[in-house]
Design a protein around this motif. Structure first.
Motif, PDB file in Angstrom:
ATOM      1  N   ALA A 151       0.775  -0.951  -0.215  1.00  0.00           N
ATOM      2  CA  ALA A 151       0.076   0.270   0.012  1.00  0.00           C
ATOM      3  C   ALA A 151       0.448   0.782  -0.006  1.00  0.00           C
ATOM      4  CB  ALA A 151      -1.246  -0.396   1.415  1.00  0.00           C
ATOM      5  N   LEU A 152       0.592   2.203  -0.914  1.00  0.00           N
ATOM      6  CA  LEU A 152       0.933   3.514  -1.082  1.00  0.00           C
ATOM      7  C   LEU A 152       0.748   4.192   0.096  1.00  0.00           C
ATOM      8  CD1 LEU A 152       0.800   4.495  -4.804  1.00  0.00           C
ATOM      9  CD2 LEU A 152       2.792   3.770  -3.298  1.00  0.00           C
ATOM     10  N   PRO A 153       1.644   5.475   1.377  1.00  0.00           N
ATOM     11  CA  PRO A 153       0.948   6.066   1.970  1.00  0.00           C
ATOM     12  C   PRO A 153      -0.049   7.644   1.842  1.00  0.00           C
ATOM     13  CG  PRO A 153       3.149   6.662   1.317  1.00  0.00           C
ATOM     14  CD  PRO A 153       2.695   5.405   1.139  1.00  0.00           C
ATOM     15  N   VAL A 154       0.545   8.042   0.303  1.00  0.00           N
ATOM     16  CA  VAL A 154      -0.592   8.761  -0.263  1.00  0.00           C
ATOM     17  C   VAL A 154      -1.349   8.480  -1.287  1.00  0.00           C
ATOM     18  CG1 VAL A 154       0.786  10.539   1.593  1.00  0.00           C
ATOM     19  CG2 VAL A 154       0.906   9.958  -1.289  1.00  0.00           C
ATOM     20  N   ASP A 155      -2.301   9.149  -1.697  1.00  0.00           N
ATOM     21  CA  ASP A 155      -3.401   9.181  -2.585  1.00  0.00           C
ATOM     22  C   ASP A 155      -1.948   8.631  -3.869  1.00  0.00           C
ATOM     23  OD1 ASP A 155      -6.588   8.797  -4.129  1.00  0.00           O
ATOM     24  OD2 ASP A 155      -4.751  10.592  -5.300  1.00  0.00           O
ATOM     25  N   LEU A 156      -2.368   7.664  -4.612  1.00  0.00           N
ATOM     26  CA  LEU A 156      -1.497   7.630  -5.936  1.00  0.00           C
ATOM     27  C   LEU A 156      -2.233   8.831  -6.765  1.00  0.00           C
ATOM     28  CD1 LEU A 156       0.064   5.693  -7.654  1.00  0.00           C
ATOM     29  CD2 LEU A 156      -1.882   4.378  -8.259  1.00  0.00           C
ATOM     30  N   HIS A 157      -2.889   9.103  -6.882  1.00  0.00           N
ATOM     31  CA  HIS A 157      -3.174  10.116  -8.523  1.00  0.00           C
ATOM     32  C   HIS A 157      -2.425  11.544  -7.350  1.00  0.00           C
ATOM     33  CE1 HIS A 157      -4.553  12.527 -10.817  1.00  0.00           C
ATOM     34  NE2 HIS A 157      -5.131  13.517 -10.411  1.00  0.00           N
ATOM     35  N   LEU A 158      -2.258  11.834  -6.194  1.00  0.00           N
ATOM     36  CA  LEU A 158      -1.556  13.145  -6.051  1.00  0.00           C
ATOM     37  C   LEU A 158       0.417  12.646  -6.107  1.00  0.00           C
ATOM     38  CD1 LEU A 158      -3.922  13.799  -2.608  1.00  0.00           C
ATOM     39  CD2 LEU A 158      -3.510  15.417  -5.299  1.00  0.00           C
ATOM     40  N   LEU A 159       0.431  11.878  -5.599  1.00  0.00           N
ATOM     41  CA  LEU A 159       1.541  11.659  -5.914  1.00  0.00           C
ATOM     42  C   LEU A 159       2.411  11.053  -7.493  1.00  0.00           C
ATOM     43  CD1 LEU A 159       2.954   8.246  -3.852  1.00  0.00           C
ATOM     44  CD2 LEU A 159       3.630  10.074  -3.507  1.00  0.00           C
ATOM     45  N   ALA A 160       1.008  10.753  -8.456  1.00  0.00           N
ATOM     46  CA  ALA A 160       2.046  10.662 -10.199  1.00  0.00           C
ATOM     47  C   ALA A 160       1.766  12.243 -10.037  1.00  0.00           C
ATOM     48  CB  ALA A 160       0.602   9.729 -11.010  1.00  0.00           C
ATOM     49  N   LEU A 161       0.474  13.441  -9.871  1.00  0.00           N
ATOM     50  CA  LEU A 161       0.514  14.614  -9.858  1.00  0.00           C
ATOM     51  C   LEU A 161       2.178  14.603  -9.499  1.00  0.00           C
ATOM     52  CD1 LEU A 161      -2.600  15.999  -8.697  1.00  0.00           C
ATOM     53  CD2 LEU A 161      -0.917  16.159 -11.945  1.00  0.00           C
ATOM     54  N   ALA A 162       2.825  14.712  -8.616  1.00  0.00           N
ATOM     55  CA  ALA A 162       4.007  15.140  -7.651  1.00  0.00           C
ATOM     56  C   ALA A 162       5.494  14.898  -7.861  1.00  0.00           C
ATOM     57  CB  ALA A 162       4.156  15.177  -5.842  1.00  0.00           C
ATOM     58  N   LEU A 163       5.323  13.485  -8.727  1.00  0.00           N
ATOM     59  CA  LEU A 163       6.231  13.263 -10.103  1.00  0.00           C
ATOM     60  C   LEU A 163       6.091  13.784 -11.513  1.00  0.00           C
ATOM     61  CD1 LEU A 163       5.746   9.655  -9.266  1.00  0.00           C
ATOM     62  CD2 LEU A 163       7.860  10.654  -8.225  1.00  0.00           C
ATOM     63  N   ILE A 164       5.315  14.421 -11.845  1.00  0.00           N
ATOM     64  CA  ILE A 164       5.522  15.159 -12.558  1.00  0.00           C
ATOM     65  C   ILE A 164       5.545  16.293 -12.700  1.00  0.00           C
ATOM     66  CG2 ILE A 164       3.496  16.225 -14.590  1.00  0.00           C
ATOM     67  CD1 ILE A 164       3.865  13.102 -15.217  1.00  0.00           C
ATOM     68  N   GLY A 165       5.341  17.209 -11.748  1.00  0.00           N
ATOM     69  CA  GLY A 165       5.697  18.398 -10.934  1.00  0.00           C
ATOM     70  C   GLY A 165       7.392  18.092 -11.232  1.00  0.00           C
ATOM     71  N   ALA A 166       8.175  17.229 -11.046  1.00  0.00           N
ATOM     72  CA  ALA A 166       9.374  17.376 -10.413  1.00  0.00           C
ATOM     73  C   ALA A 166       9.953  16.639 -12.051  1.00  0.00           C
ATOM     74  CB  ALA A 166       9.386  16.139  -9.085  1.00  0.00           C
ATOM     75  N   ILE A 167       9.702  16.236 -12.865  1.00  0.00           N
ATOM     76  CA  ILE A 167      10.333  15.762 -13.962  1.00  0.00           C
ATOM     77  C   ILE A 167       9.993  17.358 -14.795  1.00  0.00           C
ATOM     78  CG2 ILE A 167       9.835  14.767 -15.825  1.00  0.00           C
ATOM     79  CD1 ILE A 167       8.953  12.358 -14.755  1.00  0.00           C
ATOM     80  N   THR A 168       8.938  17.844 -14.410  1.00  0.00           N
ATOM     81  CA  THR A 168       8.720  19.536 -15.775  1.00  0.00           C
ATOM     82  C   THR A 168      10.130  20.014 -14.650  1.00  0.00           C
ATOM     83  OG1 THR A 168       6.101  18.906 -15.631  1.00  0.00           O
ATOM     84  CG2 THR A 168       7.313  21.279 -15.887  1.00  0.00           C
ATOM     85  N   GLU A 169      10.195  20.472 -13.707  1.00  0.00           N
ATOM     86  CA  GLU A 169      11.026  21.704 -12.806  1.00  0.00           C
ATOM     87  C   GLU A 169      13.053  20.571 -13.578  1.00  0.00           C
ATOM     88  OE1 GLU A 169      10.642  24.299 -11.991  1.00  0.00           O
ATOM     89  OE2 GLU A 169       8.675  23.945 -12.086  1.00  0.00           O
ATOM     90  N   LEU A 170      12.872  19.531 -13.715  1.00  0.00           N
ATOM     91  CA  LEU A 170      13.779  18.807 -13.971  1.00  0.00           C
ATOM     92  C   LEU A 170      14.426  19.204 -15.807  1.00  0.00           C
ATOM     93  CD1 LEU A 170      15.005  15.554 -12.687  1.00  0.00           C
ATOM     94  CD2 LEU A 170      16.054  17.632 -11.662  1.00  0.00           C
ATOM     95  N   LEU A 171      13.288  19.191 -16.468  1.00  0.00           N
ATOM     96  CA  LEU A 171      13.029  19.382 -18.055  1.00  0.00           C
ATOM     97  C   LEU A 171      13.573  21.530 -18.280  1.00  0.00           C
ATOM     98  CD1 LEU A 171      11.164  16.875 -19.104  1.00  0.00           C
ATOM     99  CD2 LEU A 171      13.560  17.485 -20.088  1.00  0.00           C
TER     100      LEU A 171
END
Length: 200
Positions: A151-171
């Motif tokens: 199980a994930l500690p937080v909502d999967l959709h919110l985690l995915a959004l956070a990861l998209i944000g991280a990739i965006t900032e790196l690019l």
């Protein structure tokens, strides 16, 4: 339907002008940038009249949306193909998806600038298109990790959004930083974040 001296129908001429505008905008919106590019310059580069522009697009923002959405569609197709070809393990899907996304977007700096920098500068009129794109990439992440054995500690959709944000900032960093970080460094950073997020 009548044809002109080039043997093209009216619909074909319109499609040709539209493609020439998209091609011109892809280059000019990347550099010198969305706000620095006038409709007159777009038309000059595309070799069409200003009047013909409004037969193809309602505004400069409308053209930017078309360019952005094409970049997103091409990137989504490339990433999905890479994930489909990868072995079904979570780690292999992470490496395949992230690696393809970063490599595909950075293969052409115009694509990187349009997707991660200029779309924001275009203003609120493109918020909907950007949210739609983020949703599509978020869905790829959710589908890739839906069979986690824990199980994930937080909502999967919110985690995915956070990861998209991280990739965006790196690019964005890749686009604007001096010196430019290497593609391998970007991929390594993204893979590390994803692994730490989804590995128990």
């Amino acid at each position: 339907m009548g044809r002109d001296y080039r043997g093209m129908s009216a619909a074909e001429r319109l499609a040709d002008r539209r493609e020439r505008l998209i091609s011109a905008a892809y280059t000019l919106f990347a550099h010198p940038g969305f706000h620095a590019t006038t409709i007159e310059r777009l038309c000059s580069t595309a070799r069409i009249s200003n009047r013909a522009f409004y037969e193809c697009f309602s505004s400069r923002e409308d053209l930017m949306r078309a360019v952005y959405e094409r970049c997103v569609e091409e990137t989504l197709a490339s990433v999905n193909e890479a994930i489909d070809k990868a072995s079904p393990t979570l780690d292999d899907r992470i490496i395949a998806g992230i690696g393809e996304y970063v490599r595909f977007v950075t293969k052409d700096v115009r694509r990187a600038r349009v997707m991660h920098l200029e779309v924001r500068r275009a203003g609120d009129v493109l918020t909907g298109a950007r949210q739609h794109a983020v949703g599509a990439f978020t869905k790829i992440i959710e589908n890739s990790v839906q069979d986690l054995p824990h199980a994930l500690p937080v909502d999967l959709h919110l985690l995915a959004l956070a990861l998209i944000g991280a990739i965006t900032e790196l690019l964005i960093e890749w686009v604007v930083a001096t010196p430019t970080p290497s593609i391998d460094e970007l991929i390594d950073a993204c893979v590390h974040v994803f692994r730490r997020t989804f590995t128990a």
